[in-house]
Design an enzyme around this catalytic site. Structure first.
Site, PDB file in Angstrom:
ATOM      1  CG  ASN A 178      -1.742   1.219   1.409  1.00 29.75           C
ATOM      2  OD1 ASN A 178      -1.862   2.014   0.470  1.00 29.75           O
ATOM      3  ND2 ASN A 178      -2.323   1.397   2.591  1.00 29.75           N
ATOM      4  CE  LYS A 208      -0.247   3.444   4.745  1.00 29.54           C
ATOM      5  NZ  LYS A 208      -0.229   3.614   6.177  1.00 29.54           N
ATOM      6  CG  HIS A 210      -5.979   2.097   5.261  1.00 34.41           C
ATOM      7  ND1 HIS A 210      -5.534   3.048   6.155  1.00 34.41           N
ATOM      8  CD2 HIS A 210      -4.969   1.216   5.109  1.00 34.41           C
ATOM      9  CE1 HIS A 210      -4.299   2.745   6.517  1.00 34.41           C
ATOM     10  NE2 HIS A 210      -3.928   1.634   5.897  1.00 34.41           N
ATOM     11  CD  GLU A 229      -3.085   5.733   6.635  1.00 37.14           C
ATOM     12  OE1 GLU A 229      -3.071   5.783   5.397  1.00 37.14           O
ATOM     13  OE2 GLU A 229      -2.165   5.199   7.301  1.00 37.14           O
ATOM     14  CD  GLU A 241      -3.608  -2.350   7.457  1.00 35.74           C
ATOM     15  OE1 GLU A 241      -2.425  -2.552   7.129  1.00 35.74           O
ATOM     16  OE2 GLU A 241      -4.250  -1.350   7.113  1.00 35.74           O
ATOM     17  N   GLY A 260       2.377   2.403  10.933  1.00 32.13           N
ATOM     18  CA  GLY A 260       3.348   3.485  10.776  1.00 32.13           C
ATOM     19  C   GLY A 260       4.084   3.853  12.054  1.00 32.13           C
ATOM     20  CB  SER A 318       5.092  -1.577  12.137  1.00 35.09           C
ATOM     21  OG  SER A 318       4.704  -0.241  12.398  1.00 35.09           O
ATOM     22  N   GLY A 356       4.770   1.489   4.712  1.00 32.54           N
ATOM     23  CA  GLY A 356       6.072   2.157   4.543  1.00 32.54           C
ATOM     24  C   GLY A 356       7.128   1.283   3.873  1.00 32.54           C
TER      25      GLY A 356
HETATM   26  P1  PGA Z   1       2.746   0.474   7.727  1.00 32.50           P
HETATM   27  O1  PGA Z   1       1.280   0.723   7.090  1.00 32.50           O
HETATM   28  O2  PGA Z   1       3.257  -0.831   7.146  1.00 32.50           O
HETATM   29  O3  PGA Z   1       3.549   1.659   7.279  1.00 32.50           O
HETATM   30  O4  PGA Z   1       2.571   0.397   9.196  1.00 32.50           O
HETATM   31  C1  PGA Z   1       0.383  -0.327   6.913  1.00 32.50           C
HETATM   32  C2  PGA Z   1      -0.915   0.212   6.381  1.00 32.50           C
HETATM   33  O5  PGA Z   1      -1.371   1.270   6.793  1.00 32.50           O
HETATM   34  O6  PGA Z   1      -1.523  -0.408   5.495  1.00 32.50           O
END
Ligand code: PGA
Length: 262
Positions: free
Chosen positions: A9, A11, A95, A97, A175, A181, A221, A243
């Protein structure tokens, strides 16, 4: 056994040149791996990447990070399922976010899941609790119930209009919000325990055999150091990577580790 799925992803990251280099590097490295890989770039890069990945290995596909549920209309700035399906096979929905920054609720997410399925897209439906729960099972403890009700109602609410026939076309991504993150990934044991509970709910909703066919991924993460901890768990069917999916070497390593992980 469910074949592991690795979702990248991206983003709201990458410029066009970076996106092309990243997708091409992944394409050139993953053909021989026994995992499904789904790259989810920003909408605007789907078209150039669809061209680049046209003759890519069959285990590498494109996904969108969101979409609206209606076919067309006065929806400035939105993208419809009809548009997404020309370029991608998957779409991330719900998601955290989007839930927090754009106030998407379970009803809206369910409408989007329904529209994705009607259009032959595979929805990757994200759910996750805000706070870590205690691993020790203490039935009736209020703190545990509050946390779990939030997580479980996301799952039930986001899938509430989905038929048993369609249910096994969905991918779930567990998640935990506190792990996204932050560098503070869940442990494999924690994620497996929650995912087992989520699968029990899917069994209640759609029946045991259907629930056994649904892929449930872990996200939060994930990197090349910890990915095996998740994919080694029989309950966990892959990972959703944010990330760490932006660095070609690291993402390819994650895919390789996951392919060797079970
Ligand atoms: P992250 O994000 O691997 O940076 O923690 C995962 C996500 O939000 O899908």
């Amino acid at each position: 056994m469910r074949r592991p799925i690795i979702v990248g992803n991206w983003k709201m990251n990458t410029n066009l040149a970076d996106a092309i280099v990243l997708a091409t590097s992944v394409k050139n490295a993953v053909a021989d791996l026994g995992v499904e890989i789904i790259l989810c770039p920003p909408f605007i890069w789907l078209y150039p990447l669809a061209e680049i990945l046209e003759k890519s290995p069959s285990n590498l596909k494109l996904g969108a990070q969101n979409m609206w549920f209606a076919e067309k209309g006065a929806m400035t700035g939105e993208v419809s399922p009809n548009m997404v399906k020309v370029l991608a096979k998957y779409v991330i929905l719900g998601h955290s976010e989007r839930r927090s920054n754009f106030l998407e609720d379970n009803n809206l997410i369910c409408d989007k899941v329904t529209a994705a399925l009607e259009n032959g897209l595979t929805p990757i439906v994200c759910v996750g609790e805000k706070h870590k729960r205690s691993l020790a099972k203490k039935p009736g403890r209020p703190n545990k119930l509050v946390t779990e009700n939030d997580l479980f109602s996301q799952l039930k609410g986001s899938l509430k209009n989905i038929s048993r026939n369609d249910a096994d076309k969905i991918i779930i991504a567990y998640e935990p919000v506190w792990a996204i993150g932050t560098g503070d990934a869940a442990t494999g044991g924690y994620a497996a325990e929650v995912i087992k509970d989520l699968r029990d709910i899917l069994a209640d909703l759609f029946g045991g055999p259907v629930s056994e066919r649904i892929h449930i991924l872990y996200g939060g993460s994930v990197d090349s150091e910890n990915v095996r901890e998740f994919v080694f768990q029989p309950e966990i069917d892959g990972v959703l990577v944010g990330g760490a999916s932006l660095k070609a070497k690291e993402f390819i390593k994650i895919c390789r580790e996951a392919a060797g992980g079970r």
